[in-house]
Design an enzyme around this catalytic site. Structure first.
Site, mmCIF file in Angstrom:
data_model
loop_
_atom_site.group_PDB
_atom_site.id
_atom_site.type_symbol
_atom_site.label_atom_id
_atom_site.label_comp_id
_atom_site.label_asym_id
_atom_site.label_seq_id
_atom_site.Cartn_x
_atom_site.Cartn_y
_atom_site.Cartn_z
ATOM 1 N N GLY A 46 67.342 8.079 -20.953
ATOM 2 C CA GLY A 46 66.891 9.704 -21.749
ATOM 3 C C GLY A 46 66.181 11.026 -20.757
ATOM 4 N N GLN A 51 63.281 19.117 -17.496
ATOM 5 C CA GLN A 51 63.077 17.918 -16.184
ATOM 6 C C GLN A 51 63.440 18.014 -14.963
ATOM 7 O OE1 GLN A 51 63.864 13.992 -18.867
ATOM 8 N NE2 GLN A 51 62.497 13.747 -17.400
ATOM 9 N N CYS A 91 58.887 6.985 -17.863
ATOM 10 C CA CYS A 91 59.689 8.084 -17.616
ATOM 11 C C CYS A 91 60.723 8.786 -15.967
ATOM 12 C CB CYS A 91 58.503 9.634 -17.846
ATOM 13 S SG CYS A 91 58.900 11.710 -17.910
ATOM 14 N N LEU A 92 62.039 9.595 -16.139
ATOM 15 C CA LEU A 92 61.571 10.245 -14.734
ATOM 16 C C LEU A 92 61.167 10.683 -14.330
ATOM 17 C CD1 LEU A 92 65.361 9.922 -15.696
ATOM 18 C CD2 LEU A 92 64.797 8.174 -14.241
ATOM 19 N N HIS A 133 60.021 10.628 -27.397
ATOM 20 C CA HIS A 133 59.653 11.410 -26.124
ATOM 21 C C HIS A 133 59.983 12.404 -25.145
ATOM 22 C CE1 HIS A 133 58.723 9.743 -21.698
ATOM 23 N NE2 HIS A 133 59.638 10.030 -21.757
ATOM 24 N N GLU A 134 61.659 12.349 -25.925
ATOM 25 C CA GLU A 134 62.136 14.116 -24.818
ATOM 26 C C GLU A 134 61.544 14.997 -25.634
ATOM 27 O OE1 GLU A 134 63.283 12.979 -22.018
ATOM 28 O OE2 GLU A 134 63.575 10.794 -22.768
ATOM 29 N N HIS A 137 59.314 16.758 -23.982
ATOM 30 C CA HIS A 137 59.820 17.464 -22.770
ATOM 31 C C HIS A 137 59.508 18.061 -22.959
ATOM 32 C CE1 HIS A 137 59.207 14.391 -19.675
ATOM 33 N NE2 HIS A 137 59.953 13.209 -20.110
HETATM 34 C C1 QAP Z 1 61.891 7.763 -21.939
HETATM 35 O O1 QAP Z 1 62.974 7.253 -20.113
HETATM 36 C C2 QAP Z 1 61.361 6.503 -22.353
HETATM 37 O O2 QAP Z 1 59.509 5.148 -13.765
HETATM 38 C C3 QAP Z 1 63.371 7.779 -21.330
HETATM 39 O O3 QAP Z 1 61.690 4.088 -11.342
HETATM 40 C C4 QAP Z 1 61.218 4.978 -21.830
HETATM 41 O O4 QAP Z 1 64.343 7.076 -18.871
HETATM 42 C C5 QAP Z 1 61.281 6.107 -23.851
HETATM 43 C C6 QAP Z 1 62.711 4.866 -15.436
HETATM 44 C C7 QAP Z 1 60.523 4.145 -22.288
HETATM 45 C C8 QAP Z 1 60.877 5.370 -24.146
HETATM 46 C C9 QAP Z 1 60.675 4.615 -24.203
HETATM 47 C C10 QAP Z 1 61.478 4.973 -15.065
HETATM 48 C C11 QAP Z 1 63.658 4.843 -14.310
HETATM 49 C C12 QAP Z 1 63.321 5.543 -16.475
HETATM 50 C C13 QAP Z 1 60.886 5.083 -14.335
HETATM 51 C C14 QAP Z 1 63.242 7.093 -18.887
HETATM 52 C C15 QAP Z 1 61.764 4.660 -12.775
HETATM 53 C C16 QAP Z 1 63.521 4.588 -12.600
HETATM 54 C C17 QAP Z 1 62.947 6.053 -17.417
HETATM 55 CO CO CO Z 2 60.255 11.421 -19.485
#
Ligand code: QAP
Ligand code: CO
Length: 167
Positions: A46, A51, A91-92, A133-134, A137
């Site tokens: 997401g 972001q 989270c990215l 989550h999104e 943001h």
């Molecule tokens: C939000 O997050 C989310 O630390 C989206 O090194 C995540 O895509 C909602 C990511 C989990 C619910 C459950 C994070 C990639 C990606 C990192 C993501 C990383 C590389 C996070």
């Molecule tokens: Co995020």
């Protein structure tokens, strides 16, 4: 299409509140395409426009294992929520950090698509969590805001330093 740079915590621009999209034009569709490309390239599930430093109410999501189920939400609003569940989130914009967060188990969201057409979507499991989550943001809220001060302090220290080294 292009991969855009993702802001990292504690960048203050992640705290900006996004404003509604009112123009469903070619620029919007380019941005949406870039957001999907950026999310897929970084193995994310997401991404919110905030972001990539665009403070408009736009979210892209794909929680499918084979990455073939893109969901784009413009001007999204959660109109129903039920149940509670705890899940590990990342989270990215907060790289390398994964923590448990409590969210609603099931949500119904009303949004517009890239052409401005309204639709509603009811989601559970990972998709429900990702939507919440999104949408956070877009309000300038991050998942680490739900953690204890102690944990957030440690994360802040680590990422603040990483950011300094990167500049
Ligand atoms: C939000 O997050 C989310 O630390 C989206 O090194 C995540 O895509 C909602 C990511 C989990 C619910 C459950 C994070 C990639 C990606 C990192 C993501 C990383 C590389 C996070
Ligand atoms: Co995020």
């Amino acid at each position: 299409m292009a991969i855009r740079q993702v802001l990292h915590y504690p960048d203050p621009r992640l705290r900006q509140r996004a404003t509604p999209v009112d123009l469903f034009d070619a620029d919007l569709r380019t941005l949406i395409g870039d957001m999907f490309e950026t999310m897929y390239a970084s193995q994310g599930i997401g991404l919110a426009a905030s972001q990539v430093d665009v403070h408009r109410r736009i979210v892209v999501i794909d929680v499918s294992a084979d990455r073939t189920t893109p969901v784009c939400l413009i001007n999204p609003e959660i109109i129903h929520r039920e149940g509670v569940e705890e899940r590990e989130e990342g989270c990215l914009s907060v790289p390398g950090v994964y923590e448990l967060v409590e969210r609603a188990e099931r949500v119904t969201v009303r949004a517009q698509d890239g052409n401005g057409r309204e639709f509603t979507l009811t989601a559970d499991d990972l998709l429900a969590v990702c939507i919440q989550h999104e949408l956070d943001h877009l309000e300038g809220r991050l998942f680490i805001d739900y953690l204890s001060r102690l944990k957030r302090g440690r994360i802040h220290k680590k990422l603040e330093k990483a950011q300094r080294v990167a500049l």
